[in-house]
Design an enzyme around this catalytic site. Structure first.
Site, PDB file in Angstrom:
ATOM      1  CG  HIS A 191      -2.289  -0.592   0.892  1.00 43.12           C
ATOM      2  ND1 HIS A 191      -3.147  -1.084   1.840  1.00 43.12           N
ATOM      3  CD2 HIS A 191      -2.924  -0.754  -0.293  1.00 43.12           C
ATOM      4  CE1 HIS A 191      -4.240  -1.510   1.264  1.00 43.12           C
ATOM      5  NE2 HIS A 191      -4.134  -1.329  -0.024  1.00 43.12           N
ATOM      6  CD  GLU A 433      -2.629 -19.401 -11.190  1.00 43.79           C
ATOM      7  OE1 GLU A 433      -2.056 -18.398 -10.743  1.00 43.79           O
ATOM      8  OE2 GLU A 433      -3.818 -19.653 -10.957  1.00 43.79           O
ATOM      9  CG  ASP A 457       1.328 -18.209  -8.493  1.00 47.39           C
ATOM     10  OD1 ASP A 457       2.242 -17.837  -7.735  1.00 47.39           O
ATOM     11  OD2 ASP A 457       0.148 -18.298  -8.131  1.00 47.39           O
ATOM     12  CB  CYS A 504      -3.977 -11.655 -16.148  1.00 43.09           C
ATOM     13  SG  CYS A 504      -3.877 -13.242 -15.291  1.00 43.09           S
TER      14      CYS A 504
END
Length: 579
Positions: A191, A433, A457, A504
């Site tokens: 964050h 993945e 991954d 993605c």
């Protein structure tokens, strides 16, 4: 002159003097209090929560006009935890039952919550642990009375150098004086990184020992584009970076003009640029950045941000919020990808030793069908109102895929009997993945409507590298020939089966790979929202025929070093700016 390499998390270049913050790590002893003092400890705890809540609320009001929706949501999460009665009750119980001091009870409970977050297999979720540590430090400051150096009264422009920074600390920075950030710790998706990007402050994290190398007042260059920090640069280096900074500013103006233009190559091939989102509010940013829809909707926040298991209505409301924003544009909802987090581990009789190879993702769903069916019902109900696709993560075999599809068919049948509307032809896809899925892509392609390659991954499992472990992070490379060959194999299998294939993972957000991915045959990319204009500009600057030639050359090379060097040379020719 010292040159330190880290991770660039917020682009831009700044040259300023440094201000160094001391670490704020509280070491709270295991202390108990006499039974007669527990009431006073509970009162101290209550006051600390009230004061911390008021402090965050005041900061929220004071900075509201400077923040975008992403930062506002972070502060909403902090306030949610500070107002959470169940959290306060857990801490109070430790004080009253175990006779712990207020400080020790706060430290025990919040460190436990943060640990559950940090063990989540999804790095986007695991790095949210920093928010819990932020809340812990804030409460401890109010209990202990210590405070970090105040940066609110700076007179000159500075770069903040620290071991780490909390999200609320970063959001409270005075942008007129704080021009850059350099930290020992941190990650690409924390964050703190998100806040720095939203505020437009160049930032480099994971520098290791920058706080030991920098003295207050040293001249420092923060290069957020290349993830580099230069301490006490010579005059030649300063002049080079001044030119680079000017080129970046000019490039930024060009990107502003690209947002509303289509992602089409110079020889007329349309490319779909979709966004990866975690929260419903991010769908608005997809559109503002010029995206064509949502290619990956991570749903784990529904499980990790709530005290109780999300209901079907909780799911449905979140999906409908997103649909109302993107209207008829596509939304690909990934079923929950959880494992080793608080939600799953509280239900497990024994904690898992290796969660990345354990009961996570689709495996967990297939062993917890009531939870799985609740989410699928909500996705199907939402599909009646928008252009929704459903995607199963971490598929490694045909049997797993067929089991997931059987569950989907059962839920469809239930909805039909109850006369609840849904899209009977909702597209069903899987994330590729793992090497196992890539190697049986042809068989899997016969069972689904689309593939989405999750390179984060896929790289990790193919190369046996933990991408958040700084000791081996340098070995984590999307350009490794083994990774590229697997990706290429999946694309070919999808093309033969005439199904859609997209990518993605973070690889889609890294500009040096864009031309290569187009050359390998991708017509759809799903990426980090801030990078959509950047990738669109590259697409509008290349031809597919040139990309094919680049891909053939890259796939013929032997090492990732050779491949990445080739890709960066090509990118420099395209944009006339270094990466």
């Amino acid at each position: 002159m010292e040159i330190i390499k880290g991770i660039g998390v917020s682009p831009g270049v700044v040259i300023c003097s440094a201000v160094v913050l001391d670490a704020e790590d509280y070491r709270i002893p295991h202390r108990t209090v006499p039974p007669g003092e527990t009431r006073a400890e509970v009162q101290r705890l209550r006051k600390a929560f009230l004061d911390a809540t008021q402090e965050v609320s005041n900061l929220q009001v004071a900075q509201a006009e400077l923040w975008d929706s992403k930062i506002k949501d972070i502060f909403a999460v902090h306030l949610h935890f500070l107002r959470d009665r169940s959290l306060r009750r857990q801490i109070t119980d430790l004080i009253t039952k175990e006779k712990y001091s207020a400080e020790y009870a706060v430290s025990v409970i919040l460190k436990n919550v943060a640990r559950h977050f940090s063990q989540a297999p999804d790095v986007y979720i695991s790095e949210r642990a920093s928010d819990i540590y932020d809340i812990e430090r804030r409460l401890l400051r109010h209990l202990i009375g210590e405070r970090r150096e105040d940066l609110r009264h700076l007179a000159d422009s500075v770069v903040v150098v620290a071991h780490d920074l909390t999200p609320t600390e970063t959001a409270g920075f005075d942008q007129s004086h704080i021009k850059g950030i350099a930290t020992d710790a941190g990650g690409r998706t924390s964050h703190t990184a998100i806040v720095a990007r939203s505020l437009g402050i160049p930032a480099v994290v994971a520098l290791g020992d920058v706080t030991e190398l920098v003295n207050p007042g040293d001249t420092i260059i923060v290069d957020g584009n290349r993830g580099t920090v230069v301490v006490n640069p010579d005059q030649t280096t300063v002049e080079e970076y001044e030119k680079f900074a000017a080129a970046i500013i000019e490039h930024g103006h060009e990107l502003d003009e690209v947002v509303r233009l289509p992602a089409v190559t110079t020889d007329g091939v349309d490319i779909a640029l979709l966004g990866n989102i975690e929260f419903p509010y991010e769908a608005e940013m997809v559109l503002s950045k010029g995206g064509d829809g949502v290619g990956l909707y991570r749903t784990e926040f529904l499980y990790l941000a709530a005290a109780a298991e999300p209901t079907e209505e909780d799911h449905f409301r979140a999906y409908m919020d997103t649909i109302r924003t993107v209207e008829d544009r596509p939304i690909t909802i990934r079923t929950m990808d959880l494992g080793a987090d608080k939600f799953t581990q509280e239900k497990a009789p024994v904690p898992e030793r290796n969660p990345f190879l354990g009961l996570r993702s689709i495996r967990y769903c297939l062993q917890n069908l009531s939870i799985f069916k609740t989410q699928i019902r909500a996705i199907l109900r939402a599909s009646a109102h928008g252009n929704v696709k459903i995607m199963f993560p971490l598929i490694t075999s045909l049997m797993e895929l067929r089991q997931a599809k059987w569950v989907l068919a059962d839920v469809k049948e239930d909805l039909e009997e109850q006369q609840i509307a849904f899209d009977e032809n909702i597209p069903v896809g899987i994330m590729i993945e793992t090497p196992a899925a890539a190697l049986i892509a042809e068989e899997l392609a016969d069972e689904v409507d689309f593939f989405s390659i999750g390179t984060n991954d896929l790289i990790q499992y193919t190369l046996a590298v933990d991408r958040v472990n700084e000791r081996v992070a340098s070995l984590y490379s999307p350009a490794h020939p083994a990774v590229l060959n697997l990706v290429n194999q999946v694309v070919k299998a999808a093309n033969r089966a005439k199904i859609e294939v997209s990518l993605c993972g973070e690889m889609a957000s890294e500009p040096e790979y864009t031309a290569l991915l187009l050359g390998m045959g991708f017509k759809t990319l799903s990426l980090a929202l801030p990078m959509i204009p950047e990738i669109k500009k590259i697409i509008r600057s290349v031809s597919i025929s040139d990309c094919h030639r680049l891909a053939r050359k890259a796939l013929s090379l032997d090492t990732d070093t050779q491949i990445i060097s080739l890709l960066r040379q090509e990118l420099h020719k395209i944009l006339k700016i270094e990466y």
